[in-house]
Scaffold this motif. Sequence first.
Motif, mmCIF file in Angstrom:
data_model
loop_
_atom_site.group_PDB
_atom_site.id
_atom_site.type_symbol
_atom_site.label_atom_id
_atom_site.label_comp_id
_atom_site.label_asym_id
_atom_site.label_seq_id
_atom_site.Cartn_x
_atom_site.Cartn_y
_atom_site.Cartn_z
ATOM 1 N N ARG A 52 0.855 -1.189 0.000
ATOM 2 C CA ARG A 52 0.000 0.000 0.000
ATOM 3 C C ARG A 52 0.891 1.239 0.000
ATOM 4 O O ARG A 52 1.628 1.460 0.950
ATOM 5 C CB ARG A 52 -0.880 0.035 1.248
ATOM 6 N N TYR A 54 1.143 5.390 -0.302
ATOM 7 C CA TYR A 54 0.445 6.677 -0.219
ATOM 8 C C TYR A 54 1.394 7.747 -0.749
ATOM 9 O O TYR A 54 2.413 8.037 -0.139
ATOM 10 C CB TYR A 54 0.042 6.967 1.221
ATOM 11 N N TRP A 113 -2.357 -1.499 -3.697
ATOM 12 C CA TRP A 113 -3.231 -0.361 -3.451
ATOM 13 C C TRP A 113 -2.366 0.892 -3.497
ATOM 14 O O TRP A 113 -1.307 0.944 -2.882
ATOM 15 C CB TRP A 113 -3.857 -0.521 -2.076
ATOM 16 N N ARG A 115 -2.634 5.212 -3.248
ATOM 17 C CA ARG A 115 -3.416 6.415 -2.960
ATOM 18 C C ARG A 115 -2.551 7.606 -3.358
ATOM 19 O O ARG A 115 -1.422 7.723 -2.921
ATOM 20 C CB ARG A 115 -3.761 6.472 -1.475
ATOM 21 N N TRP A 118 -3.541 14.385 -5.427
ATOM 22 C CA TRP A 118 -3.605 14.875 -6.803
ATOM 23 C C TRP A 118 -2.844 16.170 -7.047
ATOM 24 O O TRP A 118 -2.837 16.681 -8.142
ATOM 25 C CB TRP A 118 -5.056 14.995 -7.247
ATOM 26 N N ARG A 141 -6.547 -1.635 -6.196
ATOM 27 C CA ARG A 141 -7.289 -0.449 -5.807
ATOM 28 C C ARG A 141 -6.463 0.809 -6.045
ATOM 29 O O ARG A 141 -5.284 0.846 -5.776
ATOM 30 C CB ARG A 141 -7.676 -0.550 -4.342
ATOM 31 N N GLU A 143 -6.851 5.096 -5.419
ATOM 32 C CA GLU A 143 -7.610 6.220 -4.854
ATOM 33 C C GLU A 143 -6.907 7.509 -5.245
ATOM 34 O O GLU A 143 -5.729 7.606 -5.206
ATOM 35 C CB GLU A 143 -7.654 6.143 -3.333
#
Length: 143
Positions: A52, A54, A113, A115, A118, A141, A143
């Motif tokens: 994951r 981020y 995943w 994330r 933006w 996934r 996000e």
Amino acid sequence: MGLGMEVHFPLERLPDELLRETFSHLPQPDRLNVCLLNKRHYKIGMKLIYRRIYLNDSNVVRSDYMNLAINWTLLSIPSFLVEEDSRKIANIKLRKLISTLTLNEFARNCVQWIRINWDLDSTLQKNILSILCTRGSSLQRLE
């Protein structure tokens, strides 16, 4: 066994599932250190580090009481920077991550995943997504 002698439980005797669970509770810097122990720990640690991700352009606030972000690999950004400098550093780190995922198939296939904040460079965002979507095998996934 004489007095004063310590008994050490060999980490190598633990099954991968138990090591993975144990390592999953370590903070990110310690997970990175686990990867340096041996090939077995490298595989387990890398899967946790890249599982994951981020991608942020500012530092994540940490708590002394609960580490909510322990299951995420973060781009560590110094908290004292102004927003513009913070974003520049985040984009540099994102370029390095793209390079790693381009060259390291194992790491690329660990990402499940991602994330993204933006505010990061849109071209870099497109690059990392392209790499993960076309050459990765584990992305589930976004996000």
